[in-house]
Design a protein around this motif. Structure first.
Motif, PDB file in Angstrom:
ATOM      1  N   ASN A   2     -20.492 -31.549 -15.538  1.00 16.86           N
ATOM      2  CA  ASN A   2     -20.306 -32.569 -16.016  1.00 16.86           C
ATOM      3  C   ASN A   2     -19.922 -33.610 -14.653  1.00 16.86           C
ATOM      4  O   ASN A   2     -18.737 -33.777 -14.748  1.00 16.86           O
ATOM      5  CB  ASN A   2     -19.470 -32.202 -17.192  1.00 16.86           C
ATOM      6  CG  ASN A   2     -19.273 -33.730 -17.597  1.00 16.86           C
ATOM      7  OD1 ASN A   2     -19.995 -35.120 -17.524  1.00 16.86           O
ATOM      8  ND2 ASN A   2     -18.408 -33.759 -18.569  1.00 16.86           N
ATOM      9  N   GLU A  34     -29.585 -33.131  -8.033  1.00 21.77           N
ATOM     10  CA  GLU A  34     -30.827 -33.174  -8.591  1.00 21.77           C
ATOM     11  C   GLU A  34     -30.306 -34.214  -9.601  1.00 21.77           C
ATOM     12  O   GLU A  34     -29.505 -34.165 -10.314  1.00 21.77           O
ATOM     13  CB  GLU A  34     -30.591 -31.455 -10.108  1.00 21.77           C
ATOM     14  CG  GLU A  34     -30.871 -30.339  -9.232  1.00 21.77           C
ATOM     15  CD  GLU A  34     -32.408 -30.502  -8.651  1.00 21.77           C
ATOM     16  OE1 GLU A  34     -32.969 -30.734  -8.804  1.00 21.77           O
ATOM     17  OE2 GLU A  34     -32.259 -29.626  -7.603  1.00 21.77           O
ATOM     18  N   GLU A  35     -31.894 -34.526 -10.414  1.00 16.88           N
ATOM     19  CA  GLU A  35     -31.770 -35.560 -10.982  1.00 16.88           C
ATOM     20  C   GLU A  35     -31.007 -35.711 -12.277  1.00 16.88           C
ATOM     21  O   GLU A  35     -30.731 -36.754 -12.663  1.00 16.88           O
ATOM     22  CB  GLU A  35     -33.549 -35.916 -10.794  1.00 16.88           C
ATOM     23  CG  GLU A  35     -33.459 -37.587 -11.708  1.00 16.88           C
ATOM     24  CD  GLU A  35     -34.723 -38.426 -12.025  1.00 16.88           C
ATOM     25  OE1 GLU A  35     -34.949 -39.091 -12.280  1.00 16.88           O
ATOM     26  OE2 GLU A  35     -35.913 -37.282 -11.461  1.00 16.88           O
ATOM     27  N   HIS A  36     -31.865 -35.087 -13.120  1.00 17.90           N
ATOM     28  CA  HIS A  36     -30.908 -34.354 -14.210  1.00 17.90           C
ATOM     29  C   HIS A  36     -29.436 -34.289 -14.128  1.00 17.90           C
ATOM     30  O   HIS A  36     -28.513 -34.959 -15.553  1.00 17.90           O
ATOM     31  CB  HIS A  36     -31.401 -33.574 -15.361  1.00 17.90           C
ATOM     32  CG  HIS A  36     -30.780 -32.345 -14.195  1.00 17.90           C
ATOM     33  ND1 HIS A  36     -31.388 -31.318 -13.243  1.00 17.90           N
ATOM     34  CD2 HIS A  36     -29.930 -31.539 -14.958  1.00 17.90           C
ATOM     35  CE1 HIS A  36     -30.603 -30.179 -13.447  1.00 17.90           C
ATOM     36  NE2 HIS A  36     -29.477 -30.342 -14.262  1.00 17.90           N
ATOM     37  N   GLU A  37     -28.808 -33.959 -12.902  1.00 24.13           N
ATOM     38  CA  GLU A  37     -26.760 -34.010 -12.962  1.00 24.13           C
ATOM     39  C   GLU A  37     -26.425 -35.300 -11.909  1.00 24.13           C
ATOM     40  O   GLU A  37     -25.439 -34.912 -11.919  1.00 24.13           O
ATOM     41  CB  GLU A  37     -26.707 -32.768 -12.837  1.00 24.13           C
ATOM     42  CG  GLU A  37     -27.468 -32.422 -11.271  1.00 24.13           C
ATOM     43  CD  GLU A  37     -26.614 -30.564 -11.167  1.00 24.13           C
ATOM     44  OE1 GLU A  37     -25.991 -30.028 -11.815  1.00 24.13           O
ATOM     45  OE2 GLU A  37     -26.847 -30.545 -10.216  1.00 24.13           O
ATOM     46  N   ARG A  38     -27.251 -36.248 -12.149  1.00 22.00           N
ATOM     47  CA  ARG A  38     -27.034 -37.317 -10.448  1.00 22.00           C
ATOM     48  C   ARG A  38     -25.721 -37.772 -10.621  1.00 22.00           C
ATOM     49  O   ARG A  38     -26.067 -39.090 -11.715  1.00 22.00           O
ATOM     50  CB  ARG A  38     -28.453 -38.078  -9.933  1.00 22.00           C
ATOM     51  CG  ARG A  38     -27.998 -38.494  -8.663  1.00 22.00           C
ATOM     52  CD  ARG A  38     -28.786 -39.060  -8.477  1.00 22.00           C
ATOM     53  NE  ARG A  38     -29.631 -37.714  -7.867  1.00 22.00           N
ATOM     54  CZ  ARG A  38     -31.389 -38.410  -6.937  1.00 22.00           C
ATOM     55  NH1 ARG A  38     -31.826 -39.625  -7.489  1.00 22.00           N
ATOM     56  NH2 ARG A  38     -31.429 -37.091  -7.035  1.00 22.00           N
ATOM     57  N   THR A  40     -23.413 -40.982 -10.916  1.00 24.40           N
ATOM     58  CA  THR A  40     -23.034 -42.777 -11.020  1.00 24.40           C
ATOM     59  C   THR A  40     -22.381 -42.960  -9.541  1.00 24.40           C
ATOM     60  O   THR A  40     -21.212 -41.926  -9.417  1.00 24.40           O
ATOM     61  CB  THR A  40     -22.815 -43.747 -11.634  1.00 24.40           C
ATOM     62  OG1 THR A  40     -21.750 -42.823 -12.231  1.00 24.40           O
ATOM     63  CG2 THR A  40     -23.567 -43.082 -13.333  1.00 24.40           C
TER      64      THR A  40
END
Length: 251
Positions: A2, A34-38, A40
């Motif tokens: 997360n 990975e983009e889905h867990e990148r 901020t």
């Protein structure tokens, strides 16, 4: 994982920084997910703050330098860590330190201007070593006869000396206090306090060609003169960009 939870993100960042071997920026750290867990930038900063707190009781510290973040051994353990390598690092010469100090505090500066302040010719090997080390760079050419190159420091210089930007350079008054009053010593001996700032070796400079004897400015006198000339010249490194490509070659 997360990414919104700093407790989950901090150990991942720790692993990345330990494995990288060089500073990583927030942008580069984000790209490694990975983009889905990148995460901020704000999430990365929270996790880095937690990692920094976790390192407080260890021999390792999180440090932000010009190129990004890195994990490194604390300076107080340098004596032990240095024993891992059999070859002892070469010491910096006084001439090289003086040249580097002039470039750092008076950039952009030409070789001729360095020689005017120091009172002696600058060995070509010193400039070559600093360029090869990527501690200095050519940022343009002075608009005078001969169009001499102007030198400034680099991000690699800041990274090596644990600086985030040029504003973190110690005031010249502090350097004068570190050097102290002049004492009888070998003319090539570097002040111990300044030598302690260096943690990597440089190539030995080539012998200077024979020349008429000239009285050389003492290092303390050099700092006093630099202090008098100090101006708000500390800038970022976005000044290069395409400027060098637009500069005509010197005649």
């Amino acid at each position: 994982m997360n990414p919104a939870d700093p407790k989950h993100l901090a150990p991942v960042l720790e692993a990345l920084l330990l494995a990288s071997g060089k500073p990583l920026s927030l942008e580069r750290l984000a790209e490694l997910f990975e983009e889905h867990e990148r995460p901020t930038p704000a999430q990365l900063k929270k996790a880095l703050a937690l990692l920094d707190k976790r390192c407080a009781e260890s021999a390792m510290q999180l440090r932000e330098v010009a190129s990004g973040y890195r994990l490194q051994v604390r300076a107080e353990y340098a004596n032990w860590v240095g024993r891992l390598w059999e070859e002892r690092p070469q010491r910096y010469s006084r001439a090289l330190l003086e040249t580097l100090a002039l470039i750092a505090y008076r950039q952009p500066i030409t070789r001729g201007e360095i020689e005017d302040v120091r009172g002696v010719a600058v060995n070509s090997q010193i400039i070559k070593t600093l360029l090869e080390r990527e501690w200095v760079r050519v940022v343009g050419h002075r608009d005078v006869p001969g169009r001499p190159a102007m030198f400034a420091t680099t991000r690699a210089f800041l990274d090596h000396f644990n600086l985030k930007n040029l504003d973190e350079l110690p005031p010249l008054a502090v350097l004068r206090d570190l050097v102290g009053e002049p004492a009888v010593q070998d003319e090539d001996e570097v002040p111990a306090a300044l030598q302690a700032l260096a943690d990597a070796s440089l190539d030995e400079e080539a012998p200077q060609p024979a020349a008429a004897p000239v009285e050389e400015t003492s290092f303390r006198s050099l700092l006093v003169e630099l202090d008098q000339m100090e101006q708000g010249l500390k800038t970022d490194f976005d000044d290069l960009r395409d400027s060098l490509e637009e500069q005509p070659d010197p005649v």
